[in-house]
Write an enzyme that holds these catalytic residues in place. Structure first.
Site, PDB file in Angstrom:
ATOM      1  CD  GLU A  85       2.531   2.042  -4.154  1.00 39.97           C
ATOM      2  OE1 GLU A  85       1.547   1.275  -4.087  1.00 39.97           O
ATOM      3  OE2 GLU A  85       3.708   1.627  -4.150  1.00 39.97           O
ATOM      4  CG  HIS A 105       3.885  -1.863  -0.322  1.00 37.66           C
ATOM      5  ND1 HIS A 105       4.514  -0.678  -0.653  1.00 37.66           N
ATOM      6  CD2 HIS A 105       3.087  -2.160  -1.372  1.00 37.66           C
ATOM      7  CE1 HIS A 105       4.109  -0.283  -1.837  1.00 37.66           C
ATOM      8  NE2 HIS A 105       3.241  -1.151  -2.304  1.00 37.66           N
ATOM      9  CD  GLU A 156       3.469  -5.979  -3.596  1.00 33.10           C
ATOM     10  OE1 GLU A 156       3.289  -5.497  -4.727  1.00 33.10           O
ATOM     11  OE2 GLU A 156       2.804  -5.641  -2.588  1.00 33.10           O
ATOM     12  CG  HIS A 157       7.276  -2.305  -4.665  1.00 31.87           C
ATOM     13  ND1 HIS A 157       7.240  -1.198  -5.489  1.00 31.87           N
ATOM     14  CD2 HIS A 157       6.007  -2.465  -4.210  1.00 31.87           C
ATOM     15  CE1 HIS A 157       6.012  -0.709  -5.529  1.00 31.87           C
ATOM     16  NE2 HIS A 157       5.251  -1.452  -4.746  1.00 31.87           N
TER      17      HIS A 157
END
Length: 421
Positions: A129, A49, A52-53
């Site tokens: 997040e 993840h 991905e960012h």
């Protein structure tokens, strides 16, 4: 819309699958990397993840602002997501801009800088997040039930990782993960819309032909849960509840009866759970069911949000409905309604190039045969009451249920969970 489906495999293992739809003026393109949170090591939790960012934070030639401006300049959409088994980067553009979208996504995947300053900055974003997720109980509950259902299985971990693991990431660790897993045999390029398959193959070969082949994932882990219920106490207005049972792995031939079963139980406003919990008793606002299919296992989940004083009753009614469908099956009128619901949902989804692109990619990644719409409709139509009953009887065994709860869970509910688990 009916399209022409084509598939090409490059020498290094990159797979390109497309569906050409000449009547449209747009196309969706997705770069699917066959690596997800279940493939991370103990000290890497959340790194898929995180990567991905980072892919959006700038390349050797483009800044993060440049990436955003390039997609905005052609009126397109650019995004990404990470799951337990894949990471996907995708775009939707007018057909004449498809080459630009492919080039931009390729630059992001192949030449992202992973600048130390950007890594530190993005840690802060993802930590926020994670905290936001903790403050969203109707989202958090699904991570909790996955952990309860799968236990030590690597897919039981959160896609986001933990605050501790994210804080520890360093640029070289991130780059090394990309070098290891962003390889030819793990990359599927899927596209649907107005496009030329051979032209896309030529462009992908030019951009990605130098990727090392690497290897495909081998995923097979036992499900060893040390706990059957998990409770996260929080000061919320509702108690958020999940009941989970073992399900089917991806590509199972029994997925068609499962789709019907899911629809009958919690797939819409006419479903058993919605009617019983909301319409008949007024105990909940939201309730639904879903199935999660992984390469080597799967689990079926029912969710409901209720006031704390109704939580025990809601749990008991959910169990009663699962027992009813396992013991007596479903009715013919429920079967017909579920089939029509599924067929309608399928046909509506085919109006989206993004949905078509995703379906192509998922079939390629799971090894399933890509079926044209008429064949999918025929598979749904062929499901019988007896097939649904057999599947429900094999899945809904109370001694195999897992439970999760988030919120101000009353001691009576906790005692009920402990007795069940």
């Amino acid at each position: 819309m009916s399209g022409s489906v084509q598939r090409t495999v490059l020498d290094n293992g990159v797979r390109i699958v497309t569906e050409t739809l000449e009547d449209l003026r747009s196309a969706s393109i997705g770069f699917w990397v066959d690596v997800g949170s279940r493939d991370e090591g103990a000290e890497q939790q959340g790194i898929c993840h995180f990567i991905e960012h980072m892919m959006f934070k700038g390349t050797d030639t483009l800044s993060a602002r440049d990436i955003a401006e390039r997609i905005d300049a052609v009126g397109g959409q650019l995004n990404a997501f990470t799951t337990k088994e894949q990471t996907c980067f995708y775009a939707r553009v007018l057909d004449q801009h498809l080459d630009r979208a492919v080039a931009l996504l390729a630059d992001m995947l192949l030449h992202s800088r992973m600048d130390p300053a950007d890594v530190e900055k993005e840690k802060g974003v993802i930590l926020e997040e994670i905290r936001m997720y903790e403050d969203t109980p109707d989202e958090l509950i699904h991570d909790l039930v996955a952990e309860a259902a799968l236990g030590r299985h690597p897919a039981g971990r959160s896609v986001l990782g933990t605050e501790q693991s994210v804080r520890a990431f360093v640029p070289e660790q991130v780059r090394e993960f990309v070098r290891t897993y962003y390889t030819g045999q793990r990359l599927v390029v899927a596209a649907a819309g107005r496009l030329d398959h051979e032209r896309l193959v030529e462009q992908v070969a030019r951009l990605f032909g130098g990727l090392p082949p690497g290897d495909r994932p081998r995923r097979s882990s036992p499900v060893e849960s040390e706990f059957r219920w998990l409770v996260r106490g929080k000061k919320t207005e509702q108690a958020h509840l999940c009941v989970s049972s073992p399900g089917l792995e991806a590509g199972s031939p029994h997925k068609w009866p499962l789709m019907v079963l899911d629809t009958v139980l919690g797939g819409g406003v006419s479903s058993r759970l919605f009617q019983q919990l909301r319409e008949e008793r007024g105990w909940v606002y939201s309730t639904y069911s879903y199935h999660t299919a992984l390469a080597d296992t799967g689990y079926f989940t029912v969710y409901a949000g209720a006031s704390p004083d109704k939580a025990t009753s809601v749990l008991e009614l959910i169990e009663q409905e699962l027992a009813s469908v396992a013991g007596s099956g479903i009715r013919e009128d429920e079967l017909r309604r579920a089939k029509e619901h599924l067929k309608g949902s399928l046909m509506l989804s085919l109006e989206s190039t993004s949905q078509r692109m995703s379906r192509l990619a998922r079939c390629e990644l799971t090894g399933e045969t890509y079926l044209p719409a008429d064949e999918v409709l025929a598979r749904i139509e062929a499901v019988t009451v007896e097939q649904v009953h057999r599947l429900a009887a094999s899945m809904f065994l109370p001694d195999r249920y897992a439970y999760a709860a988030v919120g101000p869970v009353h001691w009576k509910t906790q005692r009920r969970l402990a007795a069940a688990g």
